[in-house]
Design a protein around this motif. Structure first.
Motif, mmCIF file in Angstrom:
data_model
loop_
_atom_site.group_PDB
_atom_site.id
_atom_site.type_symbol
_atom_site.label_atom_id
_atom_site.label_comp_id
_atom_site.label_asym_id
_atom_site.label_seq_id
_atom_site.Cartn_x
_atom_site.Cartn_y
_atom_site.Cartn_z
ATOM 1 N N PRO A 1 23.976 -14.717 9.309
ATOM 2 C CA PRO A 1 24.012 -14.781 7.815
ATOM 3 C C PRO A 1 23.197 -15.902 7.368
ATOM 4 N N LEU A 2 22.652 -16.813 7.973
ATOM 5 C CA LEU A 2 21.818 -17.778 7.361
ATOM 6 C C LEU A 2 20.398 -17.097 7.257
ATOM 7 N N LEU A 3 20.198 -16.239 8.240
ATOM 8 C CA LEU A 3 18.786 -15.675 7.669
ATOM 9 C C LEU A 3 18.635 -14.667 6.501
ATOM 10 N N THR A 4 19.862 -13.749 6.473
ATOM 11 C CA THR A 4 20.032 -13.160 5.313
ATOM 12 C C THR A 4 19.897 -13.776 3.953
ATOM 13 N N SER A 5 20.724 -14.829 3.794
ATOM 14 C CA SER A 5 20.907 -15.813 2.858
ATOM 15 C C SER A 5 19.674 -16.363 2.539
ATOM 16 N N THR A 6 19.132 -16.898 3.632
ATOM 17 C CA THR A 6 17.407 -17.522 3.081
ATOM 18 C C THR A 6 16.592 -16.297 2.586
ATOM 19 N N PHE A 7 16.682 -15.106 3.110
ATOM 20 C CA PHE A 7 15.922 -13.968 2.528
ATOM 21 C C PHE A 7 16.125 -13.922 0.994
ATOM 22 N N ASP B 1 17.609 -25.398 -9.432
ATOM 23 C CA ASP B 1 16.499 -25.525 -9.378
ATOM 24 C C ASP B 1 16.023 -25.616 -7.820
ATOM 25 N N LYS B 2 16.770 -25.803 -6.991
ATOM 26 C CA LYS B 2 16.681 -26.393 -5.535
ATOM 27 C C LYS B 2 16.409 -24.988 -4.669
ATOM 28 N N PHE B 3 15.616 -25.034 -3.673
ATOM 29 C CA PHE B 3 15.868 -23.856 -2.906
ATOM 30 C C PHE B 3 16.808 -24.377 -1.907
ATOM 31 N N ASN B 4 18.046 -23.463 -1.979
ATOM 32 C CA ASN B 4 19.188 -23.703 -0.805
ATOM 33 C C ASN B 4 19.261 -22.589 -0.085
ATOM 34 N N PRO B 5 18.845 -22.540 1.294
ATOM 35 C CA PRO B 5 18.811 -21.273 2.082
ATOM 36 C C PRO B 5 20.304 -20.877 2.284
ATOM 37 N N ARG B 6 21.307 -21.760 2.045
ATOM 38 C CA ARG B 6 22.800 -21.418 2.572
ATOM 39 C C ARG B 6 23.364 -20.831 1.169
ATOM 40 N N ASP C 1 30.769 -18.762 3.006
ATOM 41 C CA ASP C 1 31.456 -19.868 3.229
ATOM 42 C C ASP C 1 31.034 -21.020 2.555
ATOM 43 N N GLU C 2 29.759 -20.740 1.947
ATOM 44 C CA GLU C 2 28.973 -22.014 1.381
ATOM 45 C C GLU C 2 29.647 -22.766 0.291
ATOM 46 N N PRO C 3 30.170 -23.899 0.109
ATOM 47 C CA PRO C 3 30.481 -24.416 -1.162
ATOM 48 C C PRO C 3 29.509 -24.244 -2.466
ATOM 49 N N SER D 1 32.936 -22.906 -11.728
ATOM 50 C CA SER D 1 34.208 -22.295 -10.979
ATOM 51 C C SER D 1 34.328 -22.712 -9.439
ATOM 52 N N GLY D 2 33.220 -23.095 -8.943
ATOM 53 C CA GLY D 2 33.257 -23.324 -7.307
ATOM 54 C C GLY D 2 33.005 -22.027 -6.707
#
Ligand code: HEM
Length: 459
Positions: free
Chosen positions: A278-284, A337-342, A347-349, A354-355
């Motif tokens: 999931p980290l790979l596909t989220s980064t993509f 504006d940030k690159f957030n790979p997660r 499950d990433e907060p 709304s969260g």
């Protein structure tokens, strides 16, 4: 917004975009594409007339325009056509990555964007055009990129013979190569995508010369976005603290190893990577959110009320810029504006008010509705193939000492993923412990679709 001679609606909310996409006949794309096709491809008036017959499918699913869309979609959906393309692609990518291997104790120096463009162009065109791929002649590939860098001047169309002469010369060379390819039946040994495209045009009476011209437009669609996407994904992965290590751990868990004749063979299965990392596909997905800037366009064919609120007037244009949506704090949250790979992990907060995670329709890198990129599955596989094997095999450092992201001001008009203005020179060394052995890709359960866009979840 009123432009000289043309009223334009700029739509920047996912809900309204969904409403627009649900009305493809009243709010249409094919008439716009047909208008630009002759400018981009240099096709003749005769070909244009053929393309304009029932261009929007108002009289049924017949004619060049409607049949071409259907043919492309069928060839690039999960199935034997896509499998064949993927098989050629992964072999090409594995061979390209082999060629980077430095001799023991040394490093390989490359210009990252240039190397990726060459490797991805070769892998993609071999997959689509088959053994007689005209891009095997590097002069043809160079001519194509010369043409691509002049697309804006060609589209604006003010004295192109002066403002875009290099682009015109490049295009003429590529057209000639395609003409030879079709006349010598090269397409008969190519992908289903290419066969469908040729047969649809021929059946509708397009001449071989114009089929070759239209194919230059086809090559733009299949080539311009993948290499820059890989470029940003590698650059962001290696420069983001700790990310490469985490990706290596996840990919490593999926990697299989066997010994054959005393040699270790390490394999990466593309489908497992898509389903279990999931980290790979989220980064993509985050790379595409962060680095894409495509604009979907539609023409208003008849007065239309949108969302019971907005009157869209006949003959006006609609623009839906993905960058505005991808940079909207109210959708993505305070860290937009940030690159957030997660960001795309379940499950990433989320930093949204709304969260909750943003609605999947806010991810616009592949467009949406009837013009949703049909090549997204192939592109996803290709990008993940290059990135995962690259990361598993090589350490990479910028020769300048520090990582910095190039500017992207000169990105081409037809390109969705931003193009770097300058290249990044890097040094590669083989990862400790991975000096020996061979590397390969697998493609098991290829029917499994990774839902990269909202539409894939609904399918
Ligand atoms: C990261 C890579 C890619 C991105 C971000 C991308 C994105 C897009 C977008 C945004 C559109 C237009 C959608 C709209 O207007 O709503 C499009 C159209 C298209 N894409 Fe992709 N694409 C990529 C790679 C590919 C690849 C590798 C292929 C083929 C192998 C492909 C084939 C096509 C085709 C055939 C069209 C339709 C063009 C037409 O309307 O004639 N794309 N793509």
């Amino acid at each position: 917004m009123t432009m000289p001679g043309q009223k334009m609606y700029i739509v920047t909310t996912p809900d309204l975009i969904q409403a627009i996409q649900k009305q493809p006949k009243a709010l249409a794309f094919p008439p716009i594409e047909a208008k630009f096709a002759s400018k981009i491809c240099g096709s003749t008036e005769d070909a244009h007339k053929i393309l304009m017959k029932n261009v929007n499918g108002d009289d049924g699913d017949w004619g060049l325009s409607m049949e071409a869309y259907a043919g492309m979609r069928a060839a690039l959906s999960a199935g034997p056509g896509l499998d064949d393309m993927n098989r050629v692609m992964i072999q090409n990518i594995a061979a390209s990555l082999d060629s980077l291997k430095p001799s023991p104790g040394s490093r390989t120096k490359i210009e990252l964007a240039k190397w990726l463009r060459q490797s991805v162009t070769a892998a993609t065109t071999n997959s689509v055009y088959g053994p007689h791929n005209p891009f095997k002649d590097l002069a043809v590939a160079d001519a194509f990129w010369q043409f691509e860098s002049n697309l804006m001047a060609l589209l604006v169309g003010i004295l192109p013979s002066l403002t875009a002469h290099k682009g015109l010369a490049g295009r003429a060379k590529v057209v000639k190569a395609f003409e030879h390819y079709f006349r010598t039946d090269g397409h008969k040994q190519a992908s289903i995508l290419m066969k469908n495209r040729y047969e649809t045009s021929a059946k509708n009476g397009v001449s071989v010369e114009d089929i070759a011209r239209f194919e230059v437009g086809g090559a733009v669609a299949i080539l311009v976005n993948t290499a820059p996407a890989v470029f940003w994904m590698l650059l962001l992965a290696y420069s983001h603290p700790g990310l490469v290590d985490e990706l290596r751990r996840d990919i490593g868990e999926m990697m299989t190893e066997k010994t054959s004749n005393g040699d270790t063979i390490r394999s990466l299965d593309i489908t497992s990577l898509k389903t279990s990392c999931p980290l790979l596909t989220s980064t993509f997905q985050e790379v595409l959110r962060y680095r894409s800037m495509g604009t979907s366009v539609r023409q208003v064919m008849e007065d239309t009320i949108l969302d019971s609120k907005w009157l869209l007037k006949k003959d006006c244009m609609i623009q839906m810029p993905s960058r505005v949506i991808h940079k909207d704090k109210s959708i993505w949250g305070s860290d937009v504006d940030k690159f957030n790979p997660r960001r795309f992990m379940k499950d990433e907060p989320q930093k949204t008010q709304s969260g909750r995670r943003p609605n999947a329709t806010a991810f616009r890198a592949f467009g949406g509705g009837t013009t949703l990129c049909p090549g997204r599955h192939f592109a996803t596989n290709e990008i993940l193939a290059v990135v995962t094997m690259f990361i598993m095999r090589y350490d990479m450092k910028p020769t300048a000492g520090e990582w910095s992201l190039p500017t992207t001001q000169n990105t081409n008009v037809a390109t969705v993923v931003m193009e770097p203005d300058t290249d990044v020179e890097v040094e590669l060394s083989t990862r400790d412990g991975f000096e020996e052995g061979q590397w390969a890709f697998d493609l098991k359960d290829s029917g499994m679709v990774f839902a990269v866009v909202a539409e894939d979840r609904a399918e």
